[in-house]
Enzyme design. Structure first.
Site, PDB file in Angstrom:
ATOM      1  N   ASP A 265     -12.654   2.831   7.851  1.00 11.44           N
ATOM      2  CA  ASP A 265     -12.780   2.298   6.052  1.00 11.44           C
ATOM      3  C   ASP A 265     -13.180   1.277   6.300  1.00 11.44           C
ATOM      4  O   ASP A 265     -11.688   0.256   5.375  1.00 11.44           O
ATOM      5  CB  ASP A 265     -10.892   2.789   6.483  1.00 11.44           C
ATOM      6  CG  ASP A 265     -10.848   3.367   4.730  1.00 11.44           C
ATOM      7  OD1 ASP A 265     -12.348   3.070   4.223  1.00 11.44           O
ATOM      8  OD2 ASP A 265      -9.627   2.610   4.371  1.00 11.44           O
TER       9      ASP A 265
ATOM     10  N   VAL B 159       2.550  -5.226   3.959  1.00 14.19           N
ATOM     11  CA  VAL B 159       3.244  -6.131   4.666  1.00 14.19           C
ATOM     12  C   VAL B 159       2.945  -7.536   3.912  1.00 14.19           C
ATOM     13  O   VAL B 159       3.608  -8.050   2.767  1.00 14.19           O
ATOM     14  CB  VAL B 159       1.516  -6.261   4.912  1.00 14.19           C
ATOM     15  CG1 VAL B 159       0.907  -7.616   5.875  1.00 14.19           C
ATOM     16  CG2 VAL B 159       0.624  -5.139   5.070  1.00 14.19           C
TER      17      VAL B 159
ATOM     18  N   ALA C 158       0.470  -1.080  -0.365  1.00 15.83           N
ATOM     19  CA  ALA C 158       0.015  -0.121  -0.176  1.00 15.83           C
ATOM     20  C   ALA C 158       1.077   0.796  -0.499  1.00 15.83           C
ATOM     21  O   ALA C 158       2.372   0.885   0.120  1.00 15.83           O
ATOM     22  CB  ALA C 158      -0.977  -0.297   1.072  1.00 15.83           C
ATOM     23  N   SER C 159       0.321   2.554   0.054  1.00 17.42           N
ATOM     24  CA  SER C 159       1.107   3.813   0.120  1.00 17.42           C
ATOM     25  C   SER C 159       1.614   4.511   1.029  1.00 17.42           C
ATOM     26  O   SER C 159       3.297   4.337   0.672  1.00 17.42           O
ATOM     27  CB  SER C 159      -0.044   4.639  -0.507  1.00 17.42           C
ATOM     28  OG  SER C 159      -0.734   5.079   0.684  1.00 17.42           O
TER      29      SER C 159
ATOM     30  N   GLY D 220       2.841   1.330   4.082  1.00 12.07           N
ATOM     31  CA  GLY D 220       3.429   0.072   4.001  1.00 12.07           C
ATOM     32  C   GLY D 220       3.106  -1.131   3.354  1.00 12.07           C
ATOM     33  O   GLY D 220       2.217  -1.015   2.614  1.00 12.07           O
TER      34      GLY D 220
END
Length: 554
Positions: free
Chosen positions: A282, A133, A128-129, A131
């Site tokens: 979210d 995983v 993702a922007s 971090g």
């Protein structure tokens, strides 16, 4: 505004985006909304479709992806199709090389990856922007997910935010439209949200708090952090094994009854918003997983929403009104929680449009009831009539809109409204019982004790002031001059009325006495008194209708 060499690319990206959309129907629509004007664009097609707008934001970089997610909570500015596209905006980006991941982990945790984990998958599960995983296994055999922040991402965000802040400050000083959009506040909110998401320690605390709040919901799961391997840039938590709700096959929906999961999901979010005042903000379908043991896992708590006690109570009343299709209560609650100018806001128009919306909802089928969409429409109606709703209500609309999408994925015929009504009844019953708790009664006793202790002293002071003629009452709410004028006007009217009545009575008595001076064949003095009384009566009527109205305006 100073443009440094390293900032040129950021300004280039921003102004390229602005030039593309500057004369578009989307900007004209948003401008009309911000200025409170009617617009017909919503009924026609836009120059760019929502998917293209979302794609452009992704191209701009992670800061603008987060800005798009924030814009998804502004139904007062954007059309519904764009809100839905932005609500589904997910920030999948290119992966970080494993060498940088390894370096960041060892720097912030202070230990080698091989020492902390029995296994560590170098290929990321998701990127993702903020971090990336990775799947890993602790030496105890427990499977975990390790989210590691991108190198220099905080600095990148701050540079983009500073650029946006400079542009917003300049725009607010030089553009009426920018002030109407309240762009400076939007950038401030974006900064706050991003800095919160950049702190993985805060996200770990959120995971633990949410798990505690939802512990009584058997079909909900919140993965817990492994604090030994968590810092501001690294978050290690339990691995959720399952699949996104968007990947559930039709066959699984037929084989398993997913309604109990949705019961807990809807009720769990109502509890977060109305009872706890802390919510996962979210919950788009990509952040909700169905685990292998048939539970719903709530992922990614970087973005959260907070609701004050007062707002929780108002939202509860709003949900009661929506679930019972009571348009009067819905209008009343929204007006109570909003800000507006009594002189410029169109309250009657707002009430009429809310009533129409609620009536349309009531006659629609129960399985098509979409609470999130309806709150967004109410937000838009409020903005159109000069009423500014609180920002958390926009966040609630986004949360419920995501709930509607999850319900559509898992059980399209699920009756959301019935679940909301049932849980609200439960909340009301719980609140009633809680008011009768010993500690609440004890607080009441303490307050009564304080009142009793202070009463003799205060009463004695009042009586002493009365006895010495020093007792004064100050009332700021009354305009003394206006009050005196009004009182004098009433006294004058009463006196004039008595004079008119005396003249009419006198004329009635005189009309029986024959005289040589006659008017229209009747005694002249009696007719003259009737005529003067009539003139004075008409003057009083004129003064009441016209003069009093002018006095009221002043």
């Amino acid at each position: 505004m100073s443009i440094l060499p390293e900032a040129i690319d950021r300004y280039r990206k921003f102004f390229s985006f602005i030039i593309k959309y500057w004369n578009s129907d989307l900007v004209k629509y948003s401008s009309d909304r911000a200025l409170g004007k009617d617009t017909e664009i919503e009924r026609s097609s836009f120059d760019q479709d929502p998917e293209e707008f979302v794609k452009d934001l992704k191209t701009m970089g992670p800061t603008y992806i987060k800005l798009g997610q924030l814009l998804s909570t502004r139904p007062d500015l954007l059309p519904e199709s764009y809100l839905e596209a932005l609500c589904q905006l997910q920030d999948d980006v290119e992966t970080i090389p494993y060498e940088q991941i390894h370096e960041t982990f060892e720097e912030v945790i202070g230990s080698r990856i091989s020492k902390c984990f029995k296994e560590f998958d170098e290929i990321p599960m998701a990127s993702a922007s903020i971090g990336q995983v990775h799947k890993a296994v602790l030496h105890s055999g427990k499977k975990v997910a390790v989210k590691i922040q991108r190198p220099q991402i905080r600095e990148q965000f701050l540079k983009d935010l500073n650029t946006l802040q400079e542009i917003a400050t300049w725009a607010v000083k030089n553009s009426e439209d920018a002030r109407k959009y309240n762009v400076a506040e939007l950038v401030d909110e974006l900064r706050y949200t991003l800095l919160q998401e950049l702190d993985y320690n805060a996200e770990a605390e959120h995971l633990m708090l949410l798990a505690e709040n939802l512990k009584h919901f058997n079909h909900l799961h919140v993965p817990q952090p492994i604090l030994d391997y968590t810092s501001s840039k690294v978050l290690t938590m339990e691995l959720v094994e399952g699949q996104k709700v968007t990947k559930v096959s039709p066959l699984k929906r037929m084989e398993k009854n997913l309604d109990p999961l949705l019961d807990d999901l809807i009720c769990g979010y109502l509890k977060q918003v109305i009872e706890d005042g802390f919510a996962h903000a979210d919950p788009h379908p990509g952040n909700i997983f169905i685990t292998n043991d048939n539970r719903l896992a709530l992922m990614d708590l970087g973005m959260t929403a907070h609701f004050t006690k007062e707002l929780q109570s108002e939202i509860l009343q709003l949900m009661i009104g929506l679930s019972s299709y009571d348009s009067n209560q819905v209008s009343k609650v929204i007006l109570a929680m909003s800000h507006y100018d009594q002189e410029t806001a169109n309250i009657d128009g707002f009430n009429k449009n809310i009533s129409r919306l609620i009536q349309e909802s009531e006659i629609s089928k129960a399985d098509t009831m979409q609470t999130g969409r309806h709150i967004i429409q109410m937000n838009r109606i409020a903005a159109h009539h000069g009423i500014q709703i609180p920002a958390p209500l926009n966040m609630l609309a986004k949360i419920l809109l995501n709930m509607d999408q999850i319900v559509a994925e898992l059980s399209p015929r699920y009756n959301v409204n019935e679940t909301i009504r049932g849980y609200i009844k439960k909340i009301m019953h719980t609140k009633t019982i809680s008011e009768l708790k010993p500690e609440n009664i004890f607080n009441l006793i303490l307050e009564t004790k304080k009142l009793t202790e202070k009463m003799p002293e205060r009463l004695n002071a009042i009586l002493e002031n009365l006895s010495t003629n020093q007792f004064k009452v100050k009332v700021d709410a009354i305009n003394e001059d206006r009050f005196t004028d009004a009182f004098q006007k009433v006294a004058n009217r009463i006196t004039l009325g008595l004079i008119i009545a005396a003249m009419i009575i006198g004329a009635a008595l005189l009309i029986q006495i024959p005289t040589s001076w006659k008017i229209f064949g009747y005694p002249g003095l009696a007719i003259l008194l009737f005529f003067v009384a009539a003139l004075l009566g008409f003057y009083i009527i004129y003064a009441i209708i016209f003069k009093d109205q002018d006095f009221k305006k002043r």
